[in-house]
Write an enzyme that holds these catalytic residues in place. Structure first.
Site, PDB file in Angstrom:
ATOM      1  N   ALA A  64       7.322 -14.231  17.892  1.00  0.00           N
ATOM      2  CA  ALA A  64       8.060 -13.646  17.147  1.00  0.00           C
ATOM      3  C   ALA A  64       7.672 -13.435  15.449  1.00  0.00           C
ATOM      4  CB  ALA A  64       9.210 -14.419  17.026  1.00  0.00           C
ATOM      5  N   THR A  86       7.768 -15.041  12.389  1.00  0.00           N
ATOM      6  CA  THR A  86       9.126 -15.375  12.386  1.00  0.00           C
ATOM      7  C   THR A  86       8.872 -15.970  10.261  1.00  0.00           C
ATOM      8  OG1 THR A  86       7.248 -17.507  13.133  1.00  0.00           O
ATOM      9  CG2 THR A  86       9.526 -17.108  14.278  1.00  0.00           C
ATOM     10  N   THR A 116      17.022 -15.836  17.762  1.00  0.00           N
ATOM     11  CA  THR A 116      17.436 -16.904  16.772  1.00  0.00           C
ATOM     12  C   THR A 116      18.765 -17.190  16.548  1.00  0.00           C
ATOM     13  OG1 THR A 116      17.368 -17.536  14.335  1.00  0.00           O
ATOM     14  CG2 THR A 116      16.756 -15.092  15.608  1.00  0.00           C
ATOM     15  N   TYR A 124      14.269 -10.428   9.253  1.00  0.00           N
ATOM     16  CA  TYR A 124      14.378 -11.023  10.284  1.00  0.00           C
ATOM     17  C   TYR A 124      15.126 -11.208  11.432  1.00  0.00           C
ATOM     18  CZ  TYR A 124      13.307 -15.271  13.377  1.00  0.00           C
ATOM     19  OH  TYR A 124      13.124 -16.201  14.392  1.00  0.00           O
TER      20      TYR A 124
END
Length: 288
Positions: free
Chosen positions: A59, A61, A100, A124
């Site tokens: 990902a 991140t 997440t 994000y």
């Protein structure tokens, strides 16, 4: 069972590689083998390796950097998982993708349920949420596993940062109004494999799930636990998030209800204090 993993050196990918053996073959793809900014290449890798399941442990991140680099974050967090999910659906194999707590607003104090409305507060979280939507829309056997506060003996994470700073300083100020569950990367890796194995025979269990360590705590109290277990003397002073501004807004409430994960897969929330003990042992931090 042959499992293709997107990601190689990240925290969860590293722990997935450690699970290779005992009937599980892990093939982990690094950036050279699978460019996550090229979704078509990711789909092609699945066709080339013909795995029994796929786990996306990669990902974008860099939460703060994403605020000024939405295009790349979107490619890696949304478009690439979408392509992976479609390729897996075409082969009728399980696809597990890690997501997440940042997909939620971070408001309130109740643990987030998997079916709660998403309301990401930054790039994000928004790109991860878009990835979730695309994975589900692909129509295959899938699980989106939302997790939080990932820690391990590998890469960059809060535990390693605290161990370094605690050894250098006598006192630190740590945010205390963000609450969540620290989660060991090793436990996430084990959960991903178990879910993938279950989806082979039980595709009806496809869905969005939560997995985080227990008990919920603050970053400040987590830091205190790290210092205590490592035998480091470093005073921690609580501060609010407003005293530590960042380009991307951090969620104050990262509590997640993991009940459906236990019901569907028999996976319980891991005790992060036990995970922390193992991480400190791996890092060989002396308590003398």
């Amino acid at each position: 069972m042959k499992i293709l993993v997107f990601g190689h050196s990240g925290q969860v990918a590293t722990e997935l590689r450690a699970l290779d053996g005992n009937g599980i073959q892990i093939i982990a793809l690094d950036r050279a083998a699978a460019d996550l900014t090229d979704p078509a290449a990711c789909a092609a890798a699945i066709d080339a390796h013909a795995p029994d399941a796929v786990i996306n442990a990669a990902a974008y991140t860099a939460v703060d950097k994403a605020e000024s680099d939405r295009a790349t974050a979107d490619l890696i967090n949304a478009q690439a998982p979408a392509a992976m999910a479609r390729a897996c659906a075409a082969r009728d194999i399980p696809f597990v993708s890690i997501s997440t707590d940042y997909v939620f607003s971070g408001a309130g104090s109740d643990p987030w349920q998997p079916d709660d409305p998403t309301d990401p507060q930054g790039v994000y979280g928004a790109t991860k949420r878009d990835g979730e939507v695309a994975v589900e829309a692909a129509g295959g056997r899938f699980a989106v596993l939302r997790t939080s506060w990932v820690v391990s003996a590998h890469g960059n994470n809060f535990v390693k940062t605290m161990l370094r700073l605690g050894a250098e300083r006598d006192a630190l100020t740590i945010v205390a109004d963000q609450i969540g569950g620290p989660t060991g990367a090793a436990e996430i890796a084990q959960a991903c494999v178990a879910i993938a194995q279950t989806l082979v025979s039980d595709p009806e269990k496809s869905g969005i799930y939560h997995f985080s360590g227990a008990p919920d705590t603050s970053w400040a109290d987590f830091a205190r636990a790290i210092f205590d277990q490592a035998g480091i003397t470093c005073a921690v002073t609580d501060i609010p998030s407003t005293d530590y501004p960042t380009p991307a807004k951090r969620p104050l409430n990262s509590r997640m209800d993991c009940g459906t994960t236990h019901t569907a897969f028999g996976i319980t929330r891991p005790d992060w204090r036990e995970s922390l003990n193992r991480i400190i042992a791996q890092l060989d931090v002396s308590k003398d």
